[in-house]
Motif scaffolding. Structure first.
Motif, PDB file in Angstrom:
ATOM      1  N   GLU A  56     -42.850 -23.611   3.219  1.00  0.00           N
ATOM      2  CA  GLU A  56     -42.991 -25.421   4.047  1.00  0.00           C
ATOM      3  C   GLU A  56     -44.449 -25.494   3.280  1.00  0.00           C
ATOM      4  N   GLU A  57     -43.595 -25.303   1.721  1.00  0.00           N
ATOM      5  CA  GLU A  57     -44.663 -26.024   1.001  1.00  0.00           C
ATOM      6  C   GLU A  57     -44.198 -27.259   0.849  1.00  0.00           C
ATOM      7  N   ASP A  58     -44.413 -28.234   0.865  1.00  0.00           N
ATOM      8  CA  ASP A  58     -44.063 -29.301   0.484  1.00  0.00           C
ATOM      9  C   ASP A  58     -44.303 -30.027  -0.696  1.00  0.00           C
ATOM     10  N   LEU A  59     -43.364 -29.605  -1.691  1.00  0.00           N
ATOM     11  CA  LEU A  59     -42.528 -29.786  -3.640  1.00  0.00           C
ATOM     12  C   LEU A  59     -42.124 -29.682  -3.601  1.00  0.00           C
ATOM     13  N   PRO A  60     -41.334 -31.037  -4.448  1.00  0.00           N
ATOM     14  CA  PRO A  60     -39.995 -30.733  -5.127  1.00  0.00           C
ATOM     15  C   PRO A  60     -39.094 -29.560  -5.147  1.00  0.00           C
ATOM     16  N   GLU A  61     -38.007 -29.997  -4.975  1.00  0.00           N
ATOM     17  CA  GLU A  61     -37.028 -28.604  -4.886  1.00  0.00           C
ATOM     18  C   GLU A  61     -36.172 -28.856  -6.199  1.00  0.00           C
ATOM     19  N   VAL A  62     -36.011 -27.776  -7.298  1.00  0.00           N
ATOM     20  CA  VAL A  62     -34.832 -28.470  -8.559  1.00  0.00           C
ATOM     21  C   VAL A  62     -33.573 -27.197  -7.974  1.00  0.00           C
ATOM     22  N   ALA A  63     -32.876 -27.479  -7.968  1.00  0.00           N
ATOM     23  CA  ALA A  63     -31.518 -26.310  -7.899  1.00  0.00           C
ATOM     24  C   ALA A  63     -30.411 -25.772  -8.305  1.00  0.00           C
ATOM     25  N   PHE A  64     -30.233 -25.192  -8.226  1.00  0.00           N
ATOM     26  CA  PHE A  64     -29.401 -24.552  -9.877  1.00  0.00           C
ATOM     27  C   PHE A  64     -28.021 -23.966  -8.432  1.00  0.00           C
ATOM     28  N   VAL A  65     -27.269 -24.631  -8.560  1.00  0.00           N
ATOM     29  CA  VAL A  65     -25.895 -23.754  -8.085  1.00  0.00           C
ATOM     30  C   VAL A  65     -25.010 -23.261  -9.063  1.00  0.00           C
ATOM     31  N   ARG A 128     -14.423 -15.393   5.289  1.00  0.00           N
ATOM     32  CA  ARG A 128     -13.795 -16.874   5.846  1.00  0.00           C
ATOM     33  C   ARG A 128     -15.106 -17.363   6.154  1.00  0.00           C
ATOM     34  N   ALA A 129     -16.329 -16.580   7.318  1.00  0.00           N
ATOM     35  CA  ALA A 129     -16.876 -16.544   7.915  1.00  0.00           C
ATOM     36  C   ALA A 129     -18.610 -17.373   6.809  1.00  0.00           C
ATOM     37  N   ASP A 130     -18.822 -15.916   6.164  1.00  0.00           N
ATOM     38  CA  ASP A 130     -19.725 -16.272   6.209  1.00  0.00           C
ATOM     39  C   ASP A 130     -19.626 -17.415   4.653  1.00  0.00           C
ATOM     40  N   ARG A 131     -19.066 -17.616   4.472  1.00  0.00           N
ATOM     41  CA  ARG A 131     -18.307 -19.129   3.510  1.00  0.00           C
ATOM     42  C   ARG A 131     -18.980 -20.207   4.580  1.00  0.00           C
ATOM     43  N   LYS A 132     -18.134 -20.496   5.402  1.00  0.00           N
ATOM     44  CA  LYS A 132     -18.557 -21.036   6.089  1.00  0.00           C
ATOM     45  C   LYS A 132     -19.602 -20.977   6.324  1.00  0.00           C
ATOM     46  N   ASP A 133     -20.486 -20.466   6.804  1.00  0.00           N
ATOM     47  CA  ASP A 133     -22.083 -20.866   7.235  1.00  0.00           C
ATOM     48  C   ASP A 133     -23.185 -20.548   5.722  1.00  0.00           C
ATOM     49  N   TRP A 134     -22.281 -20.326   4.488  1.00  0.00           N
ATOM     50  CA  TRP A 134     -22.947 -21.336   3.116  1.00  0.00           C
ATOM     51  C   TRP A 134     -22.864 -22.087   3.010  1.00  0.00           C
ATOM     52  N   LEU A 135     -21.467 -22.687   3.324  1.00  0.00           N
ATOM     53  CA  LEU A 135     -21.029 -24.404   3.011  1.00  0.00           C
ATOM     54  C   LEU A 135     -21.986 -24.972   3.526  1.00  0.00           C
ATOM     55  N   THR A 136     -22.085 -24.429   5.337  1.00  0.00           N
ATOM     56  CA  THR A 136     -22.685 -25.787   6.616  1.00  0.00           C
ATOM     57  C   THR A 136     -24.958 -25.583   5.754  1.00  0.00           C
ATOM     58  N   PHE A 137     -25.148 -24.358   4.835  1.00  0.00           N
ATOM     59  CA  PHE A 137     -26.665 -24.148   4.866  1.00  0.00           C
ATOM     60  C   PHE A 137     -26.634 -25.162   3.995  1.00  0.00           C
ATOM     61  N   THR A 138     -25.160 -24.862   3.303  1.00  0.00           N
ATOM     62  CA  THR A 138     -26.135 -25.687   1.906  1.00  0.00           C
ATOM     63  C   THR A 138     -25.931 -27.044   1.519  1.00  0.00           C
ATOM     64  N   ASP A 139     -25.025 -27.688   2.802  1.00  0.00           N
ATOM     65  CA  ASP A 139     -25.188 -29.161   3.296  1.00  0.00           C
ATOM     66  C   ASP A 139     -26.439 -29.404   4.150  1.00  0.00           C
ATOM     67  N   GLU A 140     -27.259 -28.506   4.769  1.00  0.00           N
ATOM     68  CA  GLU A 140     -28.416 -28.984   5.597  1.00  0.00           C
ATOM     69  C   GLU A 140     -29.459 -28.553   5.084  1.00  0.00           C
ATOM     70  N   PHE A 141     -29.166 -28.525   3.534  1.00  0.00           N
ATOM     71  CA  PHE A 141     -30.148 -28.253   2.097  1.00  0.00           C
ATOM     72  C   PHE A 141     -30.104 -29.251   1.675  1.00  0.00           C
ATOM     73  N   LEU A 153     -35.078 -32.176  -1.654  1.00  0.00           N
ATOM     74  CA  LEU A 153     -34.483 -31.988  -3.077  1.00  0.00           C
ATOM     75  C   LEU A 153     -35.158 -32.697  -4.384  1.00  0.00           C
ATOM     76  N   ALA A 154     -34.807 -32.577  -5.402  1.00  0.00           N
ATOM     77  CA  ALA A 154     -35.363 -33.159  -6.353  1.00  0.00           C
ATOM     78  C   ALA A 154     -33.829 -33.689  -7.264  1.00  0.00           C
ATOM     79  N   LEU A 155     -33.385 -32.548  -7.704  1.00  0.00           N
ATOM     80  CA  LEU A 155     -32.563 -32.323  -9.188  1.00  0.00           C
ATOM     81  C   LEU A 155     -31.687 -31.041  -8.615  1.00  0.00           C
ATOM     82  N   PHE A 156     -30.267 -31.417  -8.389  1.00  0.00           N
ATOM     83  CA  PHE A 156     -29.202 -30.442  -8.709  1.00  0.00           C
ATOM     84  C   PHE A 156     -28.361 -30.481  -9.546  1.00  0.00           C
ATOM     85  N   LEU A 157     -28.833 -28.517 -10.687  1.00  0.00           N
ATOM     86  CA  LEU A 157     -28.034 -28.403 -12.059  1.00  0.00           C
ATOM     87  C   LEU A 157     -26.571 -27.902 -11.213  1.00  0.00           C
ATOM     88  N   HIS A 158     -25.405 -28.543 -11.617  1.00  0.00           N
ATOM     89  CA  HIS A 158     -24.436 -27.813 -10.970  1.00  0.00           C
ATOM     90  C   HIS A 158     -23.856 -27.279 -11.984  1.00  0.00           C
TER      91      HIS A 158
END
Length: 257
Positions: A56-65, A128-141, A153-158
């Motif tokens: 719940e912290e209102d802080l910028p997020e830096v994601a690594f994927v 396949r079900a887990d992959r679909k859930d992961w993709l949905t969660f990633t999109d929502e994130f 999200l401030a930065l997405f490092l791919h």
């Protein structure tokens, strides 16, 4: 102590890779980062498995994927200066949750943030079900869907394996981020991993050209302008450029608030 950083690109003093400017297609921008202040403290917060379980912290997020086996755990340990921030498992796909770390708790707003370690994708044994859930969660994130205050999200490092360049699922992830990020304004950077001194000269040019082509294929209008950082967890190549990217993204995020 301040260090001059080349961004986008490589710390040329460390990597000794020739013709870097021509390969990357962009001129280096010299930035100064007080690297000793960037990650003074790093504390594990929680592992999230859905939007409802995000911090719940209102802080910028830096994601690594990145793909499973791309070297994400080793890179995170190198960037943070911790030996075991992220667990380097011999089993691909081991991380199945969004692991959150609170960086620089209590420091000024442009230095305090949440580091997010996303699960590796592309592992064949994931259902396949887990992959679909992961993709949905990633999109929502990325979009900030169903999250009070929207995306943080401030930065997405791919991360992409620099020895081979992008493959199918990497391009899918590029496309997912582009579509989900249309209204959030987060920065996107490609990090080529596993480019140590032994193979960088051989693989760097090919990997960068392949990444540019993949970005074009994924629909990025600015595919020639997106920063690409070459890295090696073993030799710490690219660490300073990643720090500089995080520093710049946090400052831009704080100005938007």
């Amino acid at each position: 102590e301040s260090l001059p950083i080349l961004l986008p690109g490589i710390n040329m003093e460390r990597s000794k890779v020739g013709k870097t400017r021509q390969i990357l297609g962009v001129g280096p921008q010299v930035q100064v980062v007080v690297h000793s202040a960037l990650m003074r403290t790093v504390d594990f917060v929680k592992g999230a498995v859905s939007v409802e379980t995000l911090p719940e912290e209102d802080l910028p997020e830096v994601a690594f994927v990145g793909r499973s086996n791309v070297g994400k755990s080793s890179l995170l340990n190198m960037v943070s200066g911790r030996a075991a921030l992220a667990y380097s498992s011999k089993t691909p796909g081991k991380t199945q949750q969004f692991n959150y770390f609170h960086v620089n708790r209590g420091l000024p707003p442009h230095l305090e943030f949440l580091l997010v370690d996303l699960p590796g994708y592309g592992y064949a044994k994931v259902s396949r079900a887990d992959r679909k859930d992961w993709l949905t969660f990633t999109d929502e994130f990325i979009r900030g869907t169903r999250r009070e205050g929207g995306s943080r999200l401030a930065l997405f490092l791919h991360l992409i394996d620099g020895r081979h360049g992008p493959v199918g699922r990497d391009i899918d992830m590029m496309r997912i981020f582009r579509e989900a990020n249309e209204e959030t304004g987060a920065q996107y950077i490609v990090v080529l991993t596993k480019l140590d001194k032994r193979n960088a000269e051989k693989n760097l040019g090919k990997a960068v050209r392949a990444a540019r082509e993949a970005l074009r294929e994924a629909g990025y209008d600015n595919w020639m302008e997106i920063p690409i950082i070459a890295s090696s967890a073993a030799s710490r190549v690219g660490r300073d450029s990643i720090w500089a990217a995080i520093h710049g993204a946090l400052r831009k995020w704080s100005k938007r608030q």
